[in-house]
Scaffold this motif. Sequence first.
Motif, PDB file in Angstrom:
ATOM      1  N   LEU A   1      -3.384   9.032   2.602  1.00 34.82           N
ATOM      2  CA  LEU A   1      -2.684   7.745   2.567  1.00 34.82           C
ATOM      3  C   LEU A   1      -3.646   6.619   2.934  1.00 34.82           C
TER       4      LEU A   1
ATOM      5  N   TRP B   1       1.083   4.048  -3.077  1.00 36.53           N
ATOM      6  CA  TRP B   1       0.884   5.477  -2.874  1.00 36.53           C
ATOM      7  C   TRP B   1       2.053   6.274  -3.446  1.00 36.53           C
TER       8      TRP B   1
ATOM      9  N   ALA C   1      -2.646  13.165  -1.259  1.00 32.85           N
ATOM     10  CA  ALA C   1      -2.179  13.099   0.125  1.00 32.85           C
ATOM     11  C   ALA C   1      -1.340  14.329   0.427  1.00 32.85           C
TER      12      ALA C   1
ATOM     13  N   TYR D   1      -0.603   6.270  -6.699  1.00 32.94           N
ATOM     14  CA  TYR D   1      -1.966   5.894  -6.371  1.00 32.94           C
ATOM     15  C   TYR D   1      -2.522   6.702  -5.199  1.00 32.94           C
ATOM     16  N   GLY D   2      -1.666   7.452  -4.527  1.00 28.33           N
ATOM     17  CA  GLY D   2      -2.097   8.217  -3.367  1.00 28.33           C
ATOM     18  C   GLY D   2      -2.214   9.690  -3.667  1.00 28.33           C
TER      19      GLY D   2
ATOM     20  N   GLU E   1       0.826  -1.209   0.000  1.00 32.87           N
ATOM     21  CA  GLU E   1       0.000   0.000   0.000  1.00 32.87           C
ATOM     22  C   GLU E   1       0.860   1.260   0.000  1.00 32.87           C
ATOM     23  N   SER E   2       1.949   1.229   0.730  1.00 27.91           N
ATOM     24  CA  SER E   2       2.834   2.397   0.783  1.00 27.91           C
ATOM     25  C   SER E   2       3.500   2.643  -0.567  1.00 27.91           C
TER      26      SER E   2
END
Length: 199
Positions: A184, A169, A177, A173-174, A165-166
């Motif tokens: 996030l 991002w 933020a 994809y984040g 996930e990090s």
Amino acid sequence: MDKKIAERDRRIALFNQLMEEQKLDGLVFTSIAQQANQMAVKYATNYPLTTRRDFAWMPKGGMVTLIVPTVGQQFHARAMSWLPEENVVCGDMVAGVKEFISSLHGSKPRVGLYEAAQVPVSIYRELESSGAEFVDITERLTELRAPKSEYELDLLRNASRIAVESFEWVLGYGAGADRRGRGLPESARLRGFACAHTF
């Protein structure tokens, strides 16, 4: 039963199996706080070290005890580890290990030492003065640790999910933020990943 307590008991059973196999009276673990080198104490206590070196020990058939150098760290370790409160103590760590060794049966108890090569010579010599026979258990305990429990697999899956996930991002994809991490994925934000720390 709590999953952490069940995992603690599973590991204690592994330690007892090892002591039975190698005819040991007890085990001593020591680690330092650097992430790559804190495995021994952390594996036995579930406590992530915060000082340069900590020790843990376990008599055959007993519970693991963790010793830390200060009352403040003792308070923290009691909150973080999966040991009973009375098994987290503070004081002179090497003296505590020697006292544990002297409590074992016989004039020359056999004590398993994990990753003995990482113990500083000065500390090893001090422990040797206890009269114990030290046995390097690194290879055998590593073999016993190899099959992972469902608890350990869940930790690995969770760590992998957070990493994915990090990275997603970071790769775009984040979008949206801000520097405080708003936008996030929840798991990344909860673990302190934020734009300011990523770039």
